[in-house]
Design an enzyme around this catalytic site. Structure first.
Site, mmCIF file in Angstrom:
data_model
loop_
_atom_site.group_PDB
_atom_site.id
_atom_site.type_symbol
_atom_site.label_atom_id
_atom_site.label_comp_id
_atom_site.label_asym_id
_atom_site.label_seq_id
_atom_site.Cartn_x
_atom_site.Cartn_y
_atom_site.Cartn_z
ATOM 1 N N CYS A 1 -6.173 0.529 4.950
ATOM 2 C CA CYS A 1 -6.543 -0.872 5.174
ATOM 3 C C CYS A 1 -6.103 -1.300 6.578
ATOM 4 C CB CYS A 1 -5.915 -1.764 4.112
ATOM 5 S SG CYS A 1 -4.164 -2.129 4.409
ATOM 6 N N CYS B 1 -2.311 -1.456 7.191
ATOM 7 C CA CYS B 1 -1.685 -0.127 7.272
ATOM 8 C C CYS B 1 -2.083 0.588 8.557
ATOM 9 C CB CYS B 1 -2.026 0.707 6.043
ATOM 10 S SG CYS B 1 -1.108 0.132 4.602
ATOM 11 N N GLU C 1 0.580 3.774 2.050
ATOM 12 C CA GLU C 1 0.995 4.132 3.414
ATOM 13 C C GLU C 1 2.311 3.432 3.758
ATOM 14 O OE1 GLU C 1 -1.914 3.031 2.394
ATOM 15 O OE2 GLU C 1 -3.587 3.875 3.507
ATOM 16 N N CYS D 1 0.811 -1.223 0.000
ATOM 17 C CA CYS D 1 0.000 0.000 0.000
ATOM 18 C C CYS D 1 0.844 1.273 0.000
ATOM 19 C CB CYS D 1 -0.887 0.032 1.241
ATOM 20 S SG CYS D 1 -2.212 -1.185 1.247
HETATM 21 N N1 THU Z 1 -4.336 0.355 -1.123
HETATM 22 C C1 THU Z 1 -3.509 1.294 -0.558
HETATM 23 O O1 THU Z 1 -2.486 1.670 -1.149
HETATM 24 N N2 THU Z 1 -3.837 1.782 0.651
HETATM 25 C C2 THU Z 1 -4.957 1.426 1.348
HETATM 26 O O2 THU Z 1 -5.133 1.863 2.476
HETATM 27 C C3 THU Z 1 -5.952 0.551 0.737
HETATM 28 C C4 THU Z 1 -5.524 -0.147 -0.489
HETATM 29 C C5 THU Z 1 -3.978 -0.198 -2.425
HETATM 30 C C6 THU Z 1 -3.512 -1.620 -2.410
HETATM 31 C C7 THU Z 1 -3.777 -2.044 -3.834
HETATM 32 O O3 THU Z 1 -2.653 -1.702 -4.625
HETATM 33 C C8 THU Z 1 -4.965 -1.184 -4.260
HETATM 34 O O4 THU Z 1 -5.084 -0.163 -3.297
HETATM 35 C C9 THU Z 1 -6.280 -1.945 -4.321
HETATM 36 O O5 THU Z 1 -6.537 -2.614 -3.143
#
Ligand code: THU
Length: 130
Positions: A85, A88, A54, A52
């Site tokens: 998520c 994170c 974060e 992610c």
């Molecule tokens: N994702 C993030 O970068 N941060 C979050 O808090 C939620 C999800 C990304 C992970 C993945 O690359 C995409 O969003 C779809 O889930």
């Protein structure tokens, strides 16, 4: 005042590598001494191996010395007011405090400000491992 942190997150989002989900995300962290670290999500063909925005931002923050975190901003291209998520939330809680501000953004700026503690109540803490 925190609009620059949103802009750092949005600029990072432009660098996302998200060809599989097509869901670019950007995050930015400001330390209490004024440093800003930003990151985007990075996906790979073996899907679970990506991570992610974060987490990218936290990596930059840690490699530059870490320190106290004042605020965090998160933005997603396709979702207003994205919240981090679960994984994170745990990673942010590791380095921030329950009262650390977390700005949830849309493509124009901050939509809502909450705290890391509000997003991860009763979280598992490193204190437990001492
Ligand atoms: N994702 C993030 O970068 N941060 C979050 O808090 C939620 C999800 C990304 C992970 C993945 O690359 C995409 O969003 C779809 O889930």
């Amino acid at each position: 005042m925190s609009h620059d942190l949103f802009e750092a997150a949005r600029a990072a989002m432009e660098k996302a590598h998200a060809p599989y989900s097509r869901f670019p995300v950007g995050a930015a962290i400001r330390t209490t001494d004024g440093r800003i670290y930003a990151g985007a999500n990075m996906e790979v063909a073996s899907y679970p191996e990506g991570w992610c925005a974060e987490t990218t931002a936290l990596g930059h923050y840690l490699m530059d010395g870490g320190g106290e975190i004042a605020e965090v901003a998160v933005v997603a291209e396709k979702m207003a007011r994205i919240t981090p998520c679960g994984g994170c939330r745990q990673r942010l809680a590791e380095f921030g405090r329950p009262e650390t501000r977390l700005h949830l953004c849309d493509d124009a700026g901050i939509v809502e400000t909450t705290t890391l503690g509000a997003l991860l109540p009763h979280g598992f803490s490193g204190e437990t491992l001492k």
